[in-house]
Enzyme design. Structure first.
Site, short mmCIF file in Angstrom:
data_model
loop_
_atom_site.label_atom_id
_atom_site.label_comp_id
_atom_site.label_asym_id
_atom_site.label_seq_id
_atom_site.Cartn_x
_atom_site.Cartn_y
_atom_site.Cartn_z
N ASP A 175 0.72 5.37 -4.56
CA ASP A 175 0.93 4.62 -3.32
C ASP A 175 0.43 5.39 -2.10
OD1 ASP A 175 2.06 3.18 -1.11
OD2 ASP A 175 3.58 2.37 -2.45
N HIS A 220 0.09 0.82 -3.99
CA HIS A 220 0.98 0.01 -3.18
C HIS A 220 0.74 -1.49 -3.42
CE1 HIS A 220 3.74 -0.40 0.22
NE2 HIS A 220 2.98 -1.38 0.68
#
Length: 231
Positions: free
Chosen positions: A169, A200
């Protein structure tokens, strides 16, 4: 079956999208938006929770900035606008609005007393904050960027919380994820699921980082979690 719900606060009134299941009465799932507002993606997520048997309520948390914001993740201009709204967003007021949503949703004629909060991206962080500040019965956070800024509130978590974190992420670096894991490691009511190869928003259908397999795994875990805690 969908409708809108008006929610009153001391600061004014805001709207929420409501999707109802085929069988009623039912528990509530409050769905917390990404930075793009209550757009087609978030309404679709609410519709999916309704299909699972819940009254899904998706509140417009950007209403204090501008009501009815709907953006997509498809253009640079929309991304810039979304980040602009995020910078103006008051998380403390947002947590109050989630509590107001929980209260209003539980008061719906077809709702049972049980209500969970599920959120994505910005909503994932707000779901964690809701776990520390609201009276929800269960909380499921997806890749909540910024949670590490509120870890001093971990002790306030009284109801079950699960968090889905993406190992790659770009908005939640490894250092932040390590802090989150360390903060909740002794909380028996908090569980972290990590997806090492994902980025993400890997559960956002149609998004650049969407991964069907891991999204299905994460969503199945959330579904089981809700079933256990909202029965």
């Amino acid at each position: 079956m969908s409708q809108n719900l008006s929610i009153e606060t001391p600061d004014g009134t805001f709207n929420a999208y409501v999707a109802k299941p085929a069988t009623l009465p039912a528990p509530v799932v409050v769905v917390i938006q990404e930075i793009f507002g209550v757009n087609a993606v978030m309404r679709g997520v609410a519709d999916e929770y309704a299909k699972l048997g819940y009254i899904a309520v998706c509140p417009d948390l950007f209403w204090r900035i501008e009501p009815g914001i709907e953006l997509t993740d498809k253009t640079d201009d929309e991304w810039q606008k979304a980040f602009g709204y995020l910078q103006k967003f008051d998380a403390d007021k947002g947590a109050e609005d989630i509590q107001a949503t929980l209260t209003a949703a539980r008061a719906l004629p077809d709702a049972t007393e049980k209500a969970a909060v599920v959120g994505y991206c910005m909503g994932g962080m707000m779901t964690y904050l809701a776990a520390t500040r609201t009276d929800g019965d269960a909380f499921a956070s997806y890749y909540g960027a910024g949670i590490d800024n509120y870890l001093g509130e971990v002790g306030n978590i009284k109801k079950p919380l699960i968090m889905h974190l993406a190992g790659q992420d770009e908005f939640i670096p490894t250092e932040a994820q390590d802090k989150i894991k360390a903060a909740v490691k002794d909380k028996t009511d908090a569980t972290i699921y990590q997806y090492p190869d994902r980025n993400h928003a890997f559960c956002r259908k149609g998004g650049n980082h969407y991964d069907e397999k891991d999204a299905a795994t994460a969503n199945a875990r959330t579904a089981e979690f809700l079933k256990q805690n909202l029965a």
